[in-house]
Design an enzyme around this catalytic site. Structure first.
Site, mmCIF file in Angstrom:
data_model
loop_
_atom_site.group_PDB
_atom_site.id
_atom_site.type_symbol
_atom_site.label_atom_id
_atom_site.label_comp_id
_atom_site.label_asym_id
_atom_site.label_seq_id
_atom_site.Cartn_x
_atom_site.Cartn_y
_atom_site.Cartn_z
ATOM 1 N N THR A 100 -0.599 -24.759 -95.568
ATOM 2 C CA THR A 100 -1.558 -24.102 -96.465
ATOM 3 C C THR A 100 -1.290 -22.617 -96.641
ATOM 4 O O THR A 100 -2.035 -21.947 -97.340
ATOM 5 C CB THR A 100 -2.987 -24.269 -95.916
ATOM 6 O OG1 THR A 100 -3.076 -23.633 -94.634
ATOM 7 C CG2 THR A 100 -3.347 -25.729 -95.784
ATOM 8 N N THR A 176 1.660 -25.595 -88.982
ATOM 9 C CA THR A 176 1.727 -25.033 -87.629
ATOM 10 C C THR A 176 1.983 -26.061 -86.529
ATOM 11 O O THR A 176 2.515 -25.710 -85.481
ATOM 12 C CB THR A 176 0.426 -24.276 -87.302
ATOM 13 O OG1 THR A 176 -0.694 -25.163 -87.402
ATOM 14 C CG2 THR A 176 0.228 -23.104 -88.250
ATOM 15 N N ASP A 177 1.626 -27.325 -86.748
ATOM 16 C CA ASP A 177 1.665 -28.289 -85.650
ATOM 17 C C ASP A 177 3.066 -28.507 -85.085
ATOM 18 O O ASP A 177 3.231 -28.681 -83.878
ATOM 19 C CB ASP A 177 1.074 -29.631 -86.091
ATOM 20 C CG ASP A 177 -0.445 -29.601 -86.156
ATOM 21 O OD1 ASP A 177 -1.026 -28.575 -85.765
ATOM 22 O OD2 ASP A 177 -1.047 -30.595 -86.601
ATOM 23 N N LYS A 255 2.608 -23.507 -79.774
ATOM 24 C CA LYS A 255 1.223 -23.485 -80.234
ATOM 25 C C LYS A 255 0.338 -23.877 -79.058
ATOM 26 O O LYS A 255 0.396 -25.002 -78.571
ATOM 27 C CB LYS A 255 1.038 -24.452 -81.406
ATOM 28 C CG LYS A 255 -0.366 -24.436 -81.998
ATOM 29 C CD LYS A 255 -0.459 -25.344 -83.228
ATOM 30 C CE LYS A 255 -1.869 -25.328 -83.799
ATOM 31 N NZ LYS A 255 -1.992 -26.154 -85.028
#
Length: 446
Positions: A100, A176-177, A255
Site C-alpha cells: 500500500t 511488509t510481511d 519485522k
C-alpha cells in the site's frame, strides 16, 4: 459484476445491478446509510463495505436491508498502462511490487491501485520534487505473502537495469510481511552495486490518518539518491512518531511487530543510518557498509528445495525423516537457545547429511549467536553434520541456502559458502547496544 464479493453479498449486489464504485443509499433497522461500495477482502459472504462521506469504511450485512437506492454509477477509470514511465535523466527509480506504500484510492470508483506515474507520486507527496528526479514502474502488484523466488529474480533484474541506466539508486515498494526475505535475496544476488537499493513499505494504508506511507517513501528516495553505500537496505519508521526512519542492512533486519509503524529492527547489528524527516538529512550510524562500485554485478538464482524447521518439544524424528525423503536439499533449523534440538534427531540428521542434505542451525532467540560447543547435545548434532550458522537470522539463512544451492552441488562447498560472510549476514562482534532493552522500570501498567 462485483468481482471481489462472493456468496450472499455478491447475490445482493447482482440482484440490484450494483458494483464496486457505485454510490448507494440503503436503509436497515430504520437507519439510512450512504456511501461508495468498496472492494472487500472479508471472509464473511454477507458483508458489503461502504466508504462514508467522512472517509471511514463500514461493513454492513445484506440481511434484512429494507431499501437500497442507486445514487450514482461509478465513474469509468482511465485506461493506464503498466510498465515503466519514461522520465529523462531520472535520479531514482521507484519499482512497485505491491503493498500500500504508493497506492492511490479513487473514491469516485472505489478502486485501489498503485500510483503509476511520477506525476501521481509527486501529487501524493510534492516534497519529492525538492529531493530527486524520479521515474516509476509497476513490476507487479501482489500481496507480499504471495512473493516467490522467481519474483526476486525479476525484481533484481529490474533494479539492475535502473542502476545501469544511471539512476543513483532504486526504491522498491514492497509489502511488509515478506520484505526481509526479499531484501536478503537481493543482498546475495548483487555482488557489486553502483548505488543503494532501498526496500520500503507501509504498515498503515495511505487512506488512514496514521499512515506511514509518505514519510517512508520520501526518506527512501533521499537514501536512494544520497546515501554513500552500495547495499540493499530496508528503510522504515524508527519510532512511533513521525520524526525519523532507520536504514537497516538487508540481511540483518526483521519485522518484529504485527502493526506498529516502527516494526522493523536490526537484529545482531546496528542500523546503517538514521534519516531525519523534517531536516531531510541522513545521519550515518555505522561506517561498516559496502561501498559503491563502478559497475553492477548480478547473480540471481535460487533453489527453493529447502525447509525452515522450527524445533519444539515433541517434534517427532519420523516427521523430519519424512520431510527429508521428499527430495529437499537443505534444512535450516530454528533451534532452542545456543542451537539445539532433542538428541533423538542424531541419527536422522546424520543420515541426511551423508545423503548430501545440508542442515544448518540458527536460534529461535534471534538475538545472539549459536554455539554448539557448550553442551553435549550441540556437539552431538555437529557430529551428525549440523552446521552452526553464527548469528544469522533464520529467514536470512534460508534465503542464503536457496541462493547457495542454486550455485553448488558439493556439500563441503555448500558448507563453505554458508559460513562465508557474503553480504554482512554474519556479525562476528556483538556490542551491548545491539540488544534492545524494551523495559527499564519506566512504565507501570495499571
Amino acid at each position: 459484476m462485483p468481482e471481489t464479493y462472493w456468496g450472499k453479498a455478491r447475490e445482493f449486489l447482482s440482484k440490484h445491478n450494483l458494483d464496486v464504485g457505485d454510490i448507494i443509499e440503503l436503509e436497515k433497522n430504520g437507519i439510512q446509510v450512504k456511501g461508495i461500495i468498496m472492494p472487500t477482502y472479508s471472509n464473511n459472504d454477507d458483508i458489503i463495505v461502504l466508504k462514508l462521506d467522512n472517509g471511514y469504511n463500514i461493513g454492513i450485512s445484506v440481511s434484512n436491508i429494507q431499501n437500497v437506492k442507486l445514487i450514482e454509477k461509478k465513474r469509468k477509470e482511465e485506461k493506464r498502462r503498466e510498465g515503466a514511465v519514461s522520465t529523462t535523466n531520472s535520479e531514482v527509480m521507484i519499482i512497485s511490487t505491491g503493498g500500500t506504500i504508493v497506492s492511490k484510492i479513487e473514491y469516485e470508483t472505489g478502486a485501489v491501485r498503485p500510483a503509476l506515474t511520477p506525476d501521481e507520486i509527486i501529487e501524493f507527496m510534492p516534497e519529492i520534487k525538492e529531493i530527486a528526479r524520479i521515474d516509476a514502474e509497476i513490476l507487479f502488484s501482489i500481496l507480499s505473502e504471495n512473493m516467490k523466488p522467481e519474483y526476486w529474480i525479476k525484481i533484481a533484474e529490474e533494479a539492475k537495469k535502473a542502476l545501469d541506466k544511471g539512476n543513483k539508486g532504486v526504491v522498491i515498494a514492497h509489502g511488509t510481511d515478506t520484505m526481509a526475505y526479499t531484501s536478503a535475496a537481493l543482498s546475495f544476488s548483487f555482488r557489486k552495486m553502483t548505488g543503494p537499493i532501498v526496500l520500503v513499505g507501509s504498515q498503515r494504508s495511505s487512506d488512514r490518518p496514521s499512515s506511514d506511507s509518505s514519510m517512508n517513501l520520501l526518506t527512501s528516495i533521499l537514501v536512494a539518491k544520497n546515501a554513500p553505500f552500495g547495499e540493499v537496505v530496508v528503510n522504515m519508521h524508527g519510532e512511533s512518531s513521525d520524526t525519523y526512519t532507520l536504514v537497516h542492512r538487508g540481511v540483518k533486519v526483521r519485522k518484529m511487530h504485527t502493526s506498529r509503524r516502527d516494526a522493523f529492527q536490526s537484529i545482531n547489528d546496528l542500523p546503517l543510518a538514521k534519516v531525519h524527516y523534517i531536516d531531510k538529512k541522513i545521519e550515518i550510524l555505522s561506517d561498516n557498509y559496502r561501498s559503491k562500485e563502478s559497475e553492477n554485478t548480478l547473480d540471481a538464482k535460487f533453489d527453493n528445495r529447502v525447509f525452515l524447521l522450527k524445533y519444539y518439544p515433541g517434534l517427532s524424528p519420523d516427521m523430519v525423516e519424512h520431510l527429508i525423503s521428499s527430495g529437499i536439499r537443505g534444512i535450516i533449523i530454528e533451534g532452542t537457545g545456543l542451537g539445539h534440538t532433542s538428541s533423538d534427531f542424531y541419527e536422522v540428521f546424520k543420515k541426511a547429511s551423508k545423503d548430501g542434505v545440508f542442515i544448518g542451525m540458527t536460534s529461535q532467540c534471534l538475538f545472539g549467536r549459536v554455539n554448539m560447543n557448550v553442551y553435549t547435545t550441540g556437539r552431538l548434532l555437529q557430529e551428525a553434520g549440523v552446521v552452526p550458522l553464527e548469528d544469522m537470522l533464520p529467514e536470512t539463512a534460508l534465503v542464503k541456502l536457496m541462493w547457495t544451492l542454486a550455485h553448488e552441488n558439493d556439500l563441503d562447498r555448500i558448507k563453505e559458502i554458508m559460513l562465508t560472510n557474503l553480504a554482512g549476514e554474519i556479525n562476528y562482534i556483538h556490542h551491548y547496544e545491539m540488544f534492545p532493552r524494551w523495559y527499564h522500570d519506566r512504565i507501570r501498567l495499571q
